[in-house]
Design a protein around this motif. Structure first.
Motif: not given
Lengths: 186, 605
Positions: A100-106, A132-134, A138-142, A154-158
């Motif tokens: 998963a690519l981590v993007t900090d939206l903030s 795809q992204s979720i 404050p993150y976007q996971l791609t 990914i959702e569970q771990v994050v």
């Protein structure tokens, strides 16, 4: 593996000099404490390789070449490998766990891809799927939906990790550790 | 280890085939494109090439037990909950520390900015050699995260620079925390000791401080690390002998004088401490002094020093402190620049202006005053006669003779010995009227107890309290508490010697320096009793200096010394001068005797 014993990988590739790349994989426990660290020696992509690989060079180097070698060295199997560059998503084709690519939206300076180019637009032709992204604030996971269950995992771990770990912080540790290793090498 | 060149390319076990027609391939010569075979297809010659990509070489580090240590050892970054000990059953009694007023307890995490907004990293010190150890430290989470995950509570949230100070001390075996006074060196030291104790890296700590500060350290421990049993070494020799041996108390506090007395006793017991901390470490700057010898003889694994003034007069001061920290690391032949470079990794120095953007402002007002006519008369007579007497001494003159004259003249600048007239007193009374009217509190410093008594005699309405050498140590805490809590007590008369270090009087808004000390660092320490973190408003410092007298001349020298400190510690410039030399002392008067003919001390302050 229970959540308490779960480990996660953080993979980052940096260009330490022109066309010279180093990769680092940091495996953390659920509290963000280091379990393993693997780093590659600098790898040079010469001019011919640049030309001949074209836009696929970075995805190849980040994901398939360096990322895969690092993950294969890990003694602890990570639940998810988090990456900070879109190019590294390619790793998913070679490992059994979600990437998963981590993007900090903030954070406006957050990485959009090491080359500054949207990776999706230059995906290799053999890719049937697009990233795809979720969003989990404050993150976007791609991620590349290579297998069923990646998104849920990914959702569970994050969600669990966010109690103790800021998801972009470990990448800074990796960068510092790579610099440390290089300094030790003189 | 990691040469960046093509030789890193590994054998051809990762091959990308390339088919092209014969001709020039850009970069082919440097890319090791291998020509494996030629073939002809439909009359066109085709060259099949392979693009080798070396298999990456990977270095791996596993941290099950931490760095290169044994896996069975404690993880130095795991701050376990405090283990109850027998001594802990009555820590307050053991330490005889005063009861701390209830303070709302809050975890660091509750009060810190969110972790992702503030990351303070613990970085490996330069003397940590093994790469595995360095990486283990480098790869730890930020200190804020470690604290958040632990059960370490704070009475109130540390400031960012204090967290950085803890991160500096934590991995170091040799460290000099040289923060400016008032930034919380005590808290940083105590908290780091607390974390190291909890992570099992320390079991025995000795803290050495000036005698008046022992109770202050006990108070601070009770506030910042209430679970740690501490023992102040005191009493007769039999009791002290038992206290030195007692392992129930992981932290022992001793004063410098006692250390000198007990050094043989400690040596006989063959004690080795995990950590020895010297507070106000400038006390050991004299490498030939008994105190220096005593603390340097202590067996220890880690050595820390705390002082806001590591260089008071010359670089020799720093050499003296480093003889304790790391014997032989510095020497007096090093230039200031060499010294600065050598100690860079071991010293952490922050000033209030650097780190405390919201620090209350410090306002300086130099009160240049004309002596009263009576004072002038006495002063001129004393100076004239004094200089004549000094000149008559000829080759027999020493620095001590000059000192005597300086002190006599300074005393006249305070009060006329015949009439008691005092321009400074008149000014102080006028200033204090305003302080009293506004309900504020003030500290008045002097180097003489007699001067403080004269001031007290002239200020009956202010009911001043006294804190100086004549006040028994047992009464001093009471004096400070009275000054802080009694709204009728507005003025505290302090001597530089008794009150310039370690005390927290940040509720004071006014500081008066009735006379000046020889050393500006001591003067700064005095000022910083009031100008500290947690101060409620601006602090006004008034230095009372008599115009066209010895005081004004000394002030000029002191200003130069202040600049010297900043040059050595704060920037890369060469210091212009070192200390107050005998020439400078003699230069205070128009003496015929030359410096080279004088059998006095070189450095005097």
């Amino acid at each position: 593996m229970s959540a308490a014993n779960r480990a996660n990988g953080f993979l980052s590739v940096i260009e330490v000099a022109e066309r010279c790349y180093c990769g680092g994989l940091l495996v953390l426990n659920q509290l963000g404490r280091p379990l393993e660290f693997h780093c590659t020696l600098p790898l040079i992509a010469d001019r011919a390789q640049q030309i001949l690989y074209g836009p696929t060079l970075n995805p190849f180097l980040y994901g398939e070449h360096l990322g895969r070698a690092l993950v294969e060295k890990s003694k602890t199997e990570p639940a998810v490998v988090f990456v900070d560059a879109r190019e590294s998503l390619e790793l998913r084709r070679f490992v059994n766990h979600p990437v998963a690519l981590v993007t900090d939206l903030s954070d406006q300076t957050s990485c959009q891809g090491a080359t500054g180019v949207e990776y999706g637009s230059e995906m290799p032709a053999h890719h049937e799927t697009q990233p795809q992204s979720i969003e989990i604030e404050p993150y976007q996971l791609t991620f590349l939906p290579a297998a069923d269950g990646d998104e849920a995992r990914i959702e569970q771990v994050v969600t669990e990790l966010l109690l103790d770990v800021h998801l972009t912080e470990p990448f800074r540790r990796i960068h510092e550790a790579i610099r440390e290793a290089q300094a030790a090498a003189g | 280890m990691y040469p960046i060149n093509d030789s890193n390319c590994m054998p051809n076990d990762n091959v990308a085939p390339l088919h092209t027609t014969a001709g020039h391939i850009p970069g082919a010569s440097e890319s090791r494109i291998q020509s494996n075979w030629f073939s002809t297809v439909g009359g066109v010659e085709v060259v099949t090439l392979r693009l080798p990509f070396a298999k990456p070489r990977v270095r791996s580090f596993c941290f099950n037990g931490g760095g290169s240590q044994q896996t069975s050892g404690p993880n130095p970054f795991e701050f376990a909950a405090a283990k109850p000990t027998h001594a802990q059953a009555a820590p307050a009694a053991a330490s005889s520390a005063p009861v701390i007023p209830a303070i709302a307890t809050a975890t660091a995490a509750d009060n810190q900015a969110p972790v992702h907004h503030k990351e303070t990293r613990i970085r490996p010190p330069r003397d940590m050699i093994k790469l595995a150890d360095r990486l283990f430290v480098t790869l730890q989470p930020p200190l804020e995260s470690l604290l958040k995950q632990s059960t370490v509570d704070f009475p109130f949230p540390p400031f960012e620079h204090q967290i950085a100070g803890i991160a500096f001390l934590f991995p170091r075996h040799v460290a000099l925390l040289a923060d400016e006074m008032g930034l919380g060196k005590t808290m940083q030291c105590i908290t780091t000791i607390r974390l190291l104790l909890r992570s099992g890296q320390l079991r025995s700590v000795l803290l050495v401080c000036p005698k008046p500060l022992v109770t202050n350290w006990q108070r601070e421990f009770a506030m910042w690390a209430p679970e740690i049993p501490i023992c102040a070494i005191q009493g007769d020799q039999a009791k002290r002998s038992w206290q030195w041996l007692n392992v129930e108390f992981p932290v022992k506090i001793a004063n410098y004088e006692l250390m000198t007395r007990d050094s043989r006793l400690i040596a006989q017991q063959q004690r080795e401490f995990d950590l020895v901390v010297l507070d106000e470490a400038q006390r050991i700057k004299n490498r030939h002094g008994a105190t220096h010898q005593a603390v340097c003889s202590l067996g220890r694994k880690r050595s820390w020093a705390l002082t806001g003034t590591p260089v008071e007069n010359s670089t020799h001061d720093l050499v003296g402190i480093f003889e304790f920290l790391s014997t032989g690391y510095l020497n007096v032949d090093m230039t200031p620049l060499q010294m600065r470079k050598a100690v860079r990794d071991y010293i952490l120095r922050r000033t209030k202006s650097e780190v405390m953007k919201d620090m209350p402002p410090l306002l300086h007002r130099d009160g240049l005053l004309d002596l009263t006519s009576q004072q002038w008369s006495s002063y001129e007579q004393a100076e004239t006669q004094g200089v004549i007497q000094l000149n008559q001494l000829g080759d027999q003159i020493t620095i001590h003779h000059v000192f005597e004259l300086v002190l006599r003249l300074k005393q006249i600048c305070n009060f006329d010995p015949v009439t008691g007239a005092s321009a400074k007193m008149e000014r102080l009374q006028a200033e204090l009227e305003e302080v009293l009217a506004s309900g504020q509190k003030a500290i008045v410093f002097s180097q003489w107890v007699k001067t403080l008594e004269q001031i007290a005699h002239r200020l009956p309405e202010a009911q001043p309290l006294a804190f100086h050498g004549k006040i028994p140590p047992k009464q001093r805490d009471h004096v400070l508490a009275e000054f802080q809590h009694n709204p009728q007590r507005h003025v505290l008369l302090m001597s530089y010697g008794a009150g310039s270090v370690g005390l927290n009087l940040q509720f004071c808004r006014y500081v008066f320096l009735f006379d000046q000390w020889w050393n500006p660092a001591v003067e700064d320490q005095a000022i910083n009793r009031a100008h500290r973190i947690g101060g409620s408003g601006s602090v006004t410092v008034t230095r009372l200096i008599s115009k066209e007298t010895i005081e004004e001349r000394i002030n000029r020298v002191l200003e130069d010394k202040r600049e010297l400190f900043h040059q050595i510690i704060s920037n890369t410039e060469h210091p212009r001068r070192i200390g107050m030399s005998k020439e400078e002392i003699f230069g205070l008067f128009d003496l015929r005797a030359g410096g080279q003919r004088i059998n006095g001390l070189t450095d005097v302050a």
